[in-house]
Design a protein around this motif. Structure first.
Motif, short mmCIF file in Angstrom:
data_model
loop_
_atom_site.label_atom_id
_atom_site.label_comp_id
_atom_site.label_asym_id
_atom_site.label_seq_id
_atom_site.Cartn_x
_atom_site.Cartn_y
_atom_site.Cartn_z
N ALA A 120 1.01 -1.39 0.11
CA ALA A 120 0.06 -0.07 -0.08
C ALA A 120 0.82 1.33 -0.14
O ALA A 120 0.51 2.15 -0.63
N ARG A 121 2.09 1.34 0.79
CA ARG A 121 2.84 2.22 0.82
C ARG A 121 3.35 2.68 -0.62
O ARG A 121 3.74 3.74 -0.99
N ILE A 122 3.82 1.59 -1.38
CA ILE A 122 4.38 1.68 -2.70
C ILE A 122 3.08 2.55 -3.71
O ILE A 122 3.41 3.21 -4.35
N ALA A 123 1.99 1.84 -3.52
CA ALA A 123 0.73 2.46 -4.26
C ALA A 123 0.85 3.90 -4.06
O ALA A 123 0.49 4.81 -4.87
N GLU A 124 0.90 4.47 -2.57
CA GLU A 124 0.84 5.78 -2.25
C GLU A 124 1.79 6.43 -2.89
O GLU A 124 1.68 7.77 -3.21
N GLU A 125 3.22 5.88 -2.89
CA GLU A 125 4.21 6.71 -3.57
C GLU A 125 4.31 6.94 -5.04
O GLU A 125 4.62 7.75 -5.55
N ARG A 126 3.41 5.86 -5.73
CA ARG A 126 3.36 5.85 -7.11
C ARG A 126 2.39 6.89 -7.57
O ARG A 126 2.74 7.72 -8.36
N ALA A 127 1.38 7.19 -6.62
CA ALA A 127 0.27 8.27 -7.05
C ALA A 127 0.91 9.62 -6.62
O ALA A 127 0.63 10.41 -7.60
N LEU A 128 1.81 9.39 -5.65
CA LEU A 128 2.73 11.05 -5.41
C LEU A 128 3.49 11.30 -6.60
O LEU A 128 3.62 12.48 -7.03
N ARG A 129 4.27 10.21 -7.20
CA ARG A 129 4.83 10.58 -8.22
C ARG A 129 4.12 10.93 -9.63
O ARG A 129 4.40 12.04 -10.14
N ASP A 130 3.04 10.34 -9.56
CA ASP A 130 2.04 10.71 -10.75
C ASP A 130 1.38 12.04 -10.56
O ASP A 130 1.38 13.04 -11.41
N ARG A 131 1.32 12.58 -9.26
CA ARG A 131 0.82 13.82 -9.05
C ARG A 131 1.86 14.98 -9.35
O ARG A 131 1.58 15.86 -10.01
N ALA A 132 3.31 14.62 -9.02
CA ALA A 132 4.20 15.34 -9.48
C ALA A 132 4.41 15.51 -10.96
O ALA A 132 4.70 16.69 -11.37
N ALA A 133 4.19 14.36 -11.63
CA ALA A 133 4.39 14.36 -13.02
C ALA A 133 3.30 15.16 -13.49
O ALA A 133 3.57 15.96 -14.77
N GLY A 134 2.14 15.37 -13.02
CA GLY A 134 1.31 16.39 -13.55
C GLY A 134 1.61 17.70 -13.63
O GLY A 134 0.74 18.36 -14.33
N GLY A 135 2.76 18.00 -13.05
CA GLY A 135 2.83 19.61 -13.17
C GLY A 135 3.47 19.79 -14.59
O GLY A 135 3.64 21.17 -15.06
N TYR A 136 3.92 18.81 -15.39
CA TYR A 136 3.99 19.07 -16.95
C TYR A 136 2.90 19.80 -17.59
O TYR A 136 3.10 20.33 -18.78
N ALA A 137 1.89 19.36 -17.33
CA ALA A 137 0.64 19.60 -18.07
C ALA A 137 -0.05 20.61 -17.78
O ALA A 137 0.09 21.03 -16.58
N PRO A 138 -0.83 21.49 -18.54
CA PRO A 138 -1.55 22.53 -18.20
C PRO A 138 -2.86 21.81 -17.28
O PRO A 138 -3.19 20.73 -17.69
N SER A 139 -3.45 22.85 -16.56
CA SER A 139 -4.67 22.76 -15.84
C SER A 139 -5.85 23.19 -16.57
O SER A 139 -5.64 24.42 -17.06
N VAL A 140 -6.82 22.68 -16.63
CA VAL A 140 -8.15 23.17 -17.59
C VAL A 140 -9.26 22.80 -16.93
O VAL A 140 -9.44 21.81 -16.38
N GLY A 141 -9.96 23.98 -16.68
CA GLY A 141 -11.26 23.81 -15.97
C GLY A 141 -12.57 24.41 -17.05
O GLY A 141 -12.21 25.16 -17.27
N VAL A 142 -13.63 23.66 -16.82
CA VAL A 142 -14.78 24.18 -17.47
C VAL A 142 -15.92 24.59 -16.55
O VAL A 142 -16.06 24.12 -15.38
N GLY A 143 -16.84 25.41 -17.14
CA GLY A 143 -17.73 25.61 -16.05
C GLY A 143 -19.03 26.55 -16.67
O GLY A 143 -18.69 27.07 -17.90
N GLY A 144 -19.94 26.70 -16.22
CA GLY A 144 -20.98 27.43 -16.65
C GLY A 144 -21.95 28.13 -15.43
O GLY A 144 -21.98 27.30 -14.41
N SER A 145 -22.46 29.22 -15.79
CA SER A 145 -23.31 29.87 -14.82
C SER A 145 -24.45 30.87 -15.37
O SER A 145 -24.42 31.20 -16.51
N VAL A 146 -25.38 31.00 -14.49
CA VAL A 146 -26.46 31.89 -14.63
C VAL A 146 -26.54 32.88 -13.54
O VAL A 146 -26.70 32.44 -12.39
N THR A 147 -26.28 34.00 -14.03
CA THR A 147 -26.32 35.13 -12.75
C THR A 147 -27.38 36.35 -12.94
O THR A 147 -27.64 36.71 -14.21
#
Length: 502
Positions: free
Chosen positions: A88-115
């Protein structure tokens, strides 16, 4: 107009060229990791060892030739809770590595609103004076927001390297847990079998002493012995019988411990107390070169990986000294009428490059760099300590087992001599040359020798388990190659990507 237009189109082109040049010249901040420090491992073992090629220690317990032990170790390696926690600790560290690698890619969010809003007629915007602009409005909006921080100076790259190294350290820790669990199962099982053989020898001695006490009692009633003789015989009987519960408790405790090691209720393997097994054959094992244990020992390998992670941390901290370039973009549709939301005239878009630089922060960044460098030094010292500890463990275990084999041979000679002496006593008793009490005395000497042999053999078998563990037994070269980690010995640094960078 033409010149102005050319200047307007030329500025973005020049900015793009400058940005491209900057990206091409960018490098990762901080030092490149080039392997662990050199550690003097000596010229060889300090005592004689088998000259053959090193044995395969990946499944060393199978070489002992006990199917029950093979079953117990296999079950423990599959179901032990410490092993499962390590996975389980290996799985945790692998997830943390993948999170760090996510810094290479842009972050994109979509949304909609009615005001739905109502604006003040007395505010800064004169709503009542603007024709066609209603005070009450409903705004429909749908779109996206994106952000991307370009890794100009390798902060993300170093973070990924550090996370990868920590994941590899967790993998080595898991190997270490497997090595320890296999050794604990073998130690408990061999202790149980040894206690059974010791118990059998002690019970035979108690029976002989009981028979002797009965004969002395008969002689006392016949007037041929004194009460002191009977008291002495009963004292020897009671002393020998008093040791039986402790041996029984030791065997039961070993069986209960095996159940827990197998990830099951403690009583799972109590049935082993009702079975017996032949003692394992103890032979010298080829241990290979002294430096081989640095390749096999998972604790040394894990410590080296943590050193690599600490080196990468320096780069992450150093990158804060340099400018950061990020690009933000947003777009979508906005309208006051829902039916017009997705028309071309309702489109909106913005692009915002941003350069930020911590020009002054009171020295916090440089202090963090110094702290990271100090942590790397600590990790380097920890690696050297792990190497020396591994060498010390192996030398001590090798000496203990060698001396244990010698003790077994001596005890075996004593048992053989006692067996021959008892055979002679039997012949003399049959010929009427000695009394039954003399024969029983020789029988007790034999049982005591067998008891001593059982204890000495068990101790040497446990020393053998300790030697296998000290040598890194349970380390699987094929599994290591599948992980792609290579060798981490000081004389041959691992061919990892960050070590090849110059």
């Amino acid at each position: 107009m033409t010149r102005s237009s050319n200047r307007c189109h030329g500025a973005p082109r020049a900015a793009a060229v400058a940005l491209g040049t900057l990206l091409l010249g960018a490098c990762a901040a901080g030092p490149d990791y080039r392997g662990p420090p050199k550690v003097d491992t000596g010229s060889g073992w300090t005592q004689p060892v088998a000259a053959q090629a090193p044995a395969d220690l990946s499944t060393w317990w199978t070489t002992l030739g006990d199917p029950t032990l093979d079953r117990l170790v296999a079950t423990a390696l599959a179901d032990n809770l410490d092993v499962r926690q390590a996975q389980a600790r290996i799985a945790e560290e692998r997830a943390l590595r993948d999170r760090a690698a996510g810094g290479y890619a842009p972050s994109v969010g979509v949304g909609g609103s009615v005001t739905r809003r109502r604006q003040s007629e007395n505010g800064p915007l004169p709503i009542g004076a603007i024709p066609g602009l209603a005070r009450d409005q409903t705004i429909y909006d749908a779109g996206f927001d994106a952000g991307w921080e370009i890794d100009l100076f390798g902060a993300t790259r170093r973070a990924v390297q550090g996370a990868e190294a920590r994941m590899q350290a967790a993998q080595e820790d898991a190997v270490g847990v497997r090595v320890s669990i296999a050794a604990e199962v073998a130690r408990s099982y061999l202790g149980l079998r040894g206690a059974q053989r010791e118990l059998a020898a002690r019970e035979a001695s108690v029976r002989s002493l009981a028979h002797t006490a009965e004969l002395v009692g008969q002689r006392l009633r016949a007037g041929e012995a004194a009460q002191a003789d009977l008291d002495a015989a009963q004292a020897r009987l009671s002393a020998a019988a008093a040791g039986l519960p402790a041996i029984q408790a030791r065997a039961r405790a070993a069986a209960l411990g095996l159940g827990v090691l197998l990830g099951a209720p403690p009583e799972r393997e109590l049935a082993l107390l009702d079975t017996t097994a032949a003692p394992i054959t103890l032979l010298p094992i080829p241990v290979g070169q002294r430096a081989d244990i640095l390749r096999r020992r998972p604790d040394v390998r894990a410590t080296e990986r943590r050193l690599a992670a600490r080196s990468a941390d320096i780069g992450v901290a150093t990158a804060e000294l340099f400018p950061k370039l990020s690009i933000g973009a947003s777009g979508g549709f906005q309208a006051l009428d829902a039916s017009q939301l997705f028309e071309s005239t309702s489109q909106r878009f913005s692009l915002m490059p941003l350069i930020s630089w911590r020009v002054f922060d009171g020295g916090r960044v440089r202090a963090e760099i110094r702290a990271s460098e100090a942590r790397e030094q600590q990790a380097a010292f920890a690696y050297e300590k792990a190497v020396l500890t591994a060498l010390g463990d192996a030398e001590r275990a090798l000496g203990d087992y060698r001396l244990g084999l010698d003790a077994v041979q001596r005890q075996q000679a004593a048992a053989d001599a006692a067996r021959r002496s008892y055979a002679h006593a039997q012949a003399r008793y049959a010929a009427g040359d000695i009394a039954l009490t003399d024969l029983l005395a020789e029988e007790r000497v034999l049982h005591d020798a067998e008891d001593g042999y059982a204890r000495t053999h068990t101790a040497a078998a446990i020393d053998l388990v300790a030697l296998f563990k000290a040598l890194g037994g349970g380390w699987d070269a094929d599994a290591d190659d599948a992980r792609g980690q290579g060798s981490t010995t000081p004389s041959s640094p691992a061919p990892r990507e960050e070590q090849r960078r110059g």
